[in-house]
Design a protein around this motif. Structure first.
Motif, PDB file in Angstrom:
ATOM      1  N   UNK A 176       0.792  -1.217   0.000  1.00 38.27           N
ATOM      2  CA  UNK A 176       0.000   0.000   0.000  1.00 38.27           C
ATOM      3  C   UNK A 176       0.834   1.281   0.000  1.00 38.27           C
ATOM      4  N   UNK A 177       1.950   1.296   0.693  1.00 35.18           N
ATOM      5  CA  UNK A 177       2.792   2.491   0.677  1.00 35.18           C
ATOM      6  C   UNK A 177       3.311   2.769  -0.731  1.00 35.18           C
ATOM      7  N   UNK A 178       3.733   1.709  -1.411  1.00 31.65           N
ATOM      8  CA  UNK A 178       4.220   1.863  -2.781  1.00 31.65           C
ATOM      9  C   UNK A 178       3.091   2.349  -3.693  1.00 31.65           C
ATOM     10  N   UNK A 179       1.884   1.815  -3.460  1.00 34.07           N
ATOM     11  CA  UNK A 179       0.732   2.240  -4.254  1.00 34.07           C
ATOM     12  C   UNK A 179       0.450   3.724  -4.050  1.00 34.07           C
ATOM     13  N   UNK A 180       0.467   4.159  -2.814  1.00 36.35           N
ATOM     14  CA  UNK A 180       0.197   5.570  -2.512  1.00 36.35           C
ATOM     15  C   UNK A 180       1.229   6.468  -3.184  1.00 36.35           C
ATOM     16  N   UNK A 181       2.491   6.049  -3.154  1.00 38.79           N
ATOM     17  CA  UNK A 181       3.552   6.838  -3.778  1.00 38.79           C
ATOM     18  C   UNK A 181       3.292   7.017  -5.273  1.00 38.79           C
ATOM     19  N   UNK A 182       2.979   5.915  -5.964  1.00 37.43           N
ATOM     20  CA  UNK A 182       2.722   5.999  -7.406  1.00 37.43           C
ATOM     21  C   UNK A 182       1.474   6.826  -7.706  1.00 37.43           C
ATOM     22  N   UNK A 203      -6.100   2.570  -0.363  1.00 36.85           N
ATOM     23  CA  UNK A 203      -4.834   2.138   0.220  1.00 36.85           C
ATOM     24  C   UNK A 203      -4.711   2.595   1.669  1.00 36.85           C
ATOM     25  N   UNK A 204      -5.079   3.845   1.928  1.00 34.46           N
ATOM     26  CA  UNK A 204      -5.036   4.343   3.312  1.00 34.46           C
ATOM     27  C   UNK A 204      -6.017   3.562   4.192  1.00 34.46           C
ATOM     28  N   UNK A 205      -7.209   3.291   3.654  1.00 34.74           N
ATOM     29  CA  UNK A 205      -8.209   2.531   4.409  1.00 34.74           C
ATOM     30  C   UNK A 205      -7.667   1.144   4.758  1.00 34.74           C
ATOM     31  N   UNK A 206      -7.004   0.504   3.809  1.00 34.63           N
ATOM     32  CA  UNK A 206      -6.452  -0.830   4.042  1.00 34.63           C
ATOM     33  C   UNK A 206      -5.352  -0.814   5.097  1.00 34.63           C
ATOM     34  N   UNK A 207      -4.673   0.334   5.245  1.00 32.04           N
ATOM     35  CA  UNK A 207      -3.619   0.484   6.244  1.00 32.04           C
ATOM     36  C   UNK A 207      -4.164   0.940   7.593  1.00 32.04           C
ATOM     37  N   UNK A 208      -5.482   1.160   7.667  1.00 32.48           N
ATOM     38  CA  UNK A 208      -6.093   1.599   8.917  1.00 32.48           C
ATOM     39  C   UNK A 208      -6.003   3.089   9.162  1.00 32.48           C
ATOM     40  N   UNK A 209      -5.618   3.858   8.145  1.00 32.21           N
ATOM     41  CA  UNK A 209      -5.511   5.318   8.268  1.00 32.21           C
ATOM     42  C   UNK A 209      -6.830   5.928   7.767  1.00 32.21           C
ATOM     43  N   UNK A 210      -7.800   5.968   8.673  1.00 29.95           N
ATOM     44  CA  UNK A 210      -9.135   6.402   8.272  1.00 29.95           C
ATOM     45  C   UNK A 210      -9.217   7.890   7.941  1.00 29.95           C
ATOM     46  N   UNK A 248     -18.874   4.898   3.101  1.00 29.57           N
ATOM     47  CA  UNK A 248     -19.916   4.196   3.859  1.00 29.57           C
ATOM     48  C   UNK A 248     -19.284   3.271   4.898  1.00 29.57           C
ATOM     49  N   UNK A 249     -18.178   2.611   4.519  1.00 24.97           N
ATOM     50  CA  UNK A 249     -17.470   1.742   5.474  1.00 24.97           C
ATOM     51  C   UNK A 249     -16.898   2.539   6.642  1.00 24.97           C
ATOM     52  N   UNK A 250     -16.656   3.819   6.408  1.00 24.59           N
ATOM     53  CA  UNK A 250     -16.120   4.691   7.458  1.00 24.59           C
ATOM     54  C   UNK A 250     -17.231   5.398   8.231  1.00 24.59           C
ATOM     55  N   UNK A 251     -18.489   5.001   7.979  1.00 25.84           N
ATOM     56  CA  UNK A 251     -19.620   5.583   8.693  1.00 25.84           C
ATOM     57  C   UNK A 251     -20.126   6.877   8.103  1.00 25.84           C
TER      58      UNK A 251
END
Length: 267
Positions: A176-182, A203-210, A248-251
């Motif tokens: 995910x970090x590599x994805x965010x960079x690109x 990618x941030x959601x998958x890393x728990x960075x809501x 929606x997943x984040x409320x």
């Protein structure tokens, strides 16, 4: 013609043909002009006339293939590209165009082979590397896709299509970090890129960075705004739907407007 004055060129070629109707080169040139003007049926008619007159310009079949493809006549386009390849087996562009059509027809394995031939002829063929990488990703052969896309980026570091596709492959590989960079690089080049914004959010959601996930999901939907015309294709709709579902997943319930629209429009 070379100055982009196509209507004037058309008139000149027509005058030549009025005097010399067996002039194969004039038929070829007028057909090429019609192709540039988007008059595909006329282009095919003229290029076919040139071919019937045994023209020695090998590009005539390639041009007619372009016209057939533009009309969705994929089998005819493939037949012409096969003739181009028969005449010159080292024509990387013909293999690339053949691969594109095969991919459109869903014949992915054959398309993969055609792009591979193009790359064997020209190892720095960025478009073929991108196309092969995209098909490998669709087939979930991610490591090989990553190699192709990385080579394309090494050749063209600011190619947004290559960066976007590699970012999506990184997400599939949970990198995910590599994805965010690109994908952030994509948004620097194309600030309106809905796909990049939505998948940065993913990618941030998958890393728990809501917090960052919310920001990027919302930014993706803001770029769409109130105009569905901003959604250029099925991939854009998919990105907008991902942003809606992510929020929606984040409320944060923003409805499912784009999912409904995509279903109504058959996208």
């Amino acid at each position: 013609f070379r100055l982009g004055m196509y209507r004037e060129a058309l008139a000149d070629y027509t005058k030549v043909l009025e005097v010399e109707s067996s002039n194969a080169e004039a038929w070829h040139n007028r057909g090429a002009t019609y192709l540039r003007l988007g008059e595909f049926d006329k282009a095919i008619a003229d290029l076919s006339k040139a071919i019937g007159l045994k023209i020695k310009i090998t590009g005539t079949y390639a041009l007619r293939a372009d016209a057939f493809e533009s009309l969705g006549k994929y089998n005819e386009a493939l037949a012409d590209l096969e003739e181009v390849i028969r005449q010159n087996s080292t024509n990387a562009a013909a293999y690339h165009n053949k691969g594109k059509i095969l991919a459109q027809l869903g014949r992915l394995e054959e398309a993969l082979l055609s792009f591979t031939y193009a790359i064997e002829i020209d190892s720095n063929n960025v478009e073929s590397l991108l196309s092969r990488g995209g098909i490998l990703a669709r087939l979930k052969i991610y490591e090989e896709a990553l190699r192709d896309l990385t080579k394309a980026i090494n050749l063209e570091p600011n190619n947004p299509h290559a960066l976007n596709n590699r970012g999506l492959v990184y997400i599939a590989l949970n990198m995910h970090q590599e994805a965010i960079s690109d994908l952030k690089k994509v948004t620097e080049i194309e600030p309106e890129n809905i796909i990049a914004l939505a998948f940065i959010g993913h990618a941030f959601f998958s890393m728990g960075d809501n917090t960052n996930a919310t920001e990027y999901y919302q930014n993706a939907l803001k770029k769409v705004g109130s105009k569905s015309a901003n959604l250029r294709n099925s991939e854009d709709y998919f990105a907008a739907i991902k942003a809606e579902r992510g929020l929606k997943s984040l409320g944060i319930d923003v409805g499912n407007r784009y999912e409904k629209e995509s279903m109504e429009r058959g996208i």
